[in-house]
Design a protein around this motif. Structure first.
Motif, mmCIF file in Angstrom:
data_model
loop_
_atom_site.group_PDB
_atom_site.id
_atom_site.type_symbol
_atom_site.label_atom_id
_atom_site.label_comp_id
_atom_site.label_asym_id
_atom_site.label_seq_id
_atom_site.Cartn_x
_atom_site.Cartn_y
_atom_site.Cartn_z
ATOM 1 N N ARG A 92 0.870 -1.030 0.232
ATOM 2 C CA ARG A 92 0.171 -0.091 0.088
ATOM 3 C C ARG A 92 0.944 1.398 0.018
ATOM 4 O O ARG A 92 1.966 1.645 0.670
ATOM 5 N N THR A 94 0.723 5.986 -0.765
ATOM 6 C CA THR A 94 -0.190 6.774 -1.057
ATOM 7 C C THR A 94 -0.572 7.144 -2.181
ATOM 8 O O THR A 94 0.241 7.040 -3.057
ATOM 9 N N LYS A 95 -1.795 7.648 -2.510
ATOM 10 C CA LYS A 95 -2.120 7.956 -4.004
ATOM 11 C C LYS A 95 -1.317 9.004 -4.477
ATOM 12 O O LYS A 95 -0.853 8.806 -5.656
ATOM 13 N N ARG A 120 -5.126 9.552 4.536
ATOM 14 C CA ARG A 120 -4.997 9.541 3.027
ATOM 15 C C ARG A 120 -5.584 8.572 2.147
ATOM 16 O O ARG A 120 -6.068 7.490 2.629
ATOM 17 N N THR A 121 -5.722 8.967 0.854
ATOM 18 C CA THR A 121 -6.113 7.883 0.101
ATOM 19 C C THR A 121 -4.982 6.825 -0.389
ATOM 20 O O THR A 121 -3.835 7.545 -0.560
ATOM 21 N N VAL A 123 -3.326 3.294 -2.590
ATOM 22 C CA VAL A 123 -3.415 2.623 -3.596
ATOM 23 C C VAL A 123 -2.558 1.476 -3.486
ATOM 24 O O VAL A 123 -1.812 1.388 -2.559
ATOM 25 N N GLU A 137 -6.083 1.560 -7.524
ATOM 26 C CA GLU A 137 -7.187 1.972 -6.627
ATOM 27 C C GLU A 137 -8.128 1.071 -6.412
ATOM 28 O O GLU A 137 -9.133 1.273 -7.585
#
Length: 155
Positions: A92, A94-95, A120-121, A123, A137
């Motif tokens: 994983r 951060t986007k 945070r989003t 991905v 994502e």
């Protein structure tokens, strides 16, 4: 429950790959370092030996409502596959770091820490043996990781 169109689509893909689709998901964002990105997502699926992902021609939308644009960009179909055995790592990130990686054509992604996981989003980063770095994502990162692990353990 799958609609008739979705069932037909899945059957068509199974005929094309010559096997049953054992895993499928929709990714709402996708990027490949040094290559393309898709803001509206891709369909990702696997027969247990190969992972395939593809996109579809789609008009720009806001909240599901098509919007008109002045300039229509030429659509190029994206369809890529790689063997499950070629996956070097999955983690994983951060986007934002994934977006920077795609934009700058080099891997600048950073693993998500505890604070990132809350704020945070995130991905899924998939790194292949040949150095290719992909970002997805996806709806359920854990399910993807579990399925890939299972596929790799099977003879």
């Amino acid at each position: 429950m799958d609609s008739d169109d979705a069932i037909g689509f899945i059957r068509e893909r199974e005929e094309r790959i010559g096997g049953k689709i054992l895993y499928r998901t929709y990714c709402t964002w996708y990027g490949r370092v040094g290559m393309e990105k898709r803001e509206y997502g891709v369909f990702l699926y696997s027969d247990g030996k190969t992972v395939i992902y593809e996109d579809f021609d789609r008009a720009p939308q806001i909240l599901g409502i098509p919007i008109k644009t002045r300039k229509k960009e030429k659509y190029e179909k994206l369809e890529v596959s790689f063997p499950v055995s070629a996956i070097k790592s999955i983690r994983r990130v951060t986007k934002r770091s994934a977006q920077l990686s795609v934009m700058n054509a080099r891997d600048m992604s950073r693993s998500a820490n505890t604070l990132d996981r809350i704020l945070r989003t995130l991905v899924t980063k998939v790194e292949l043996d040949d150095g290719t770095v992909l970002f997805f994502e996806m709806i359920d990162h854990k399910e993807f990781v579990d399925r890939i692990r299972k596929f790799r353990e099977e003879p």
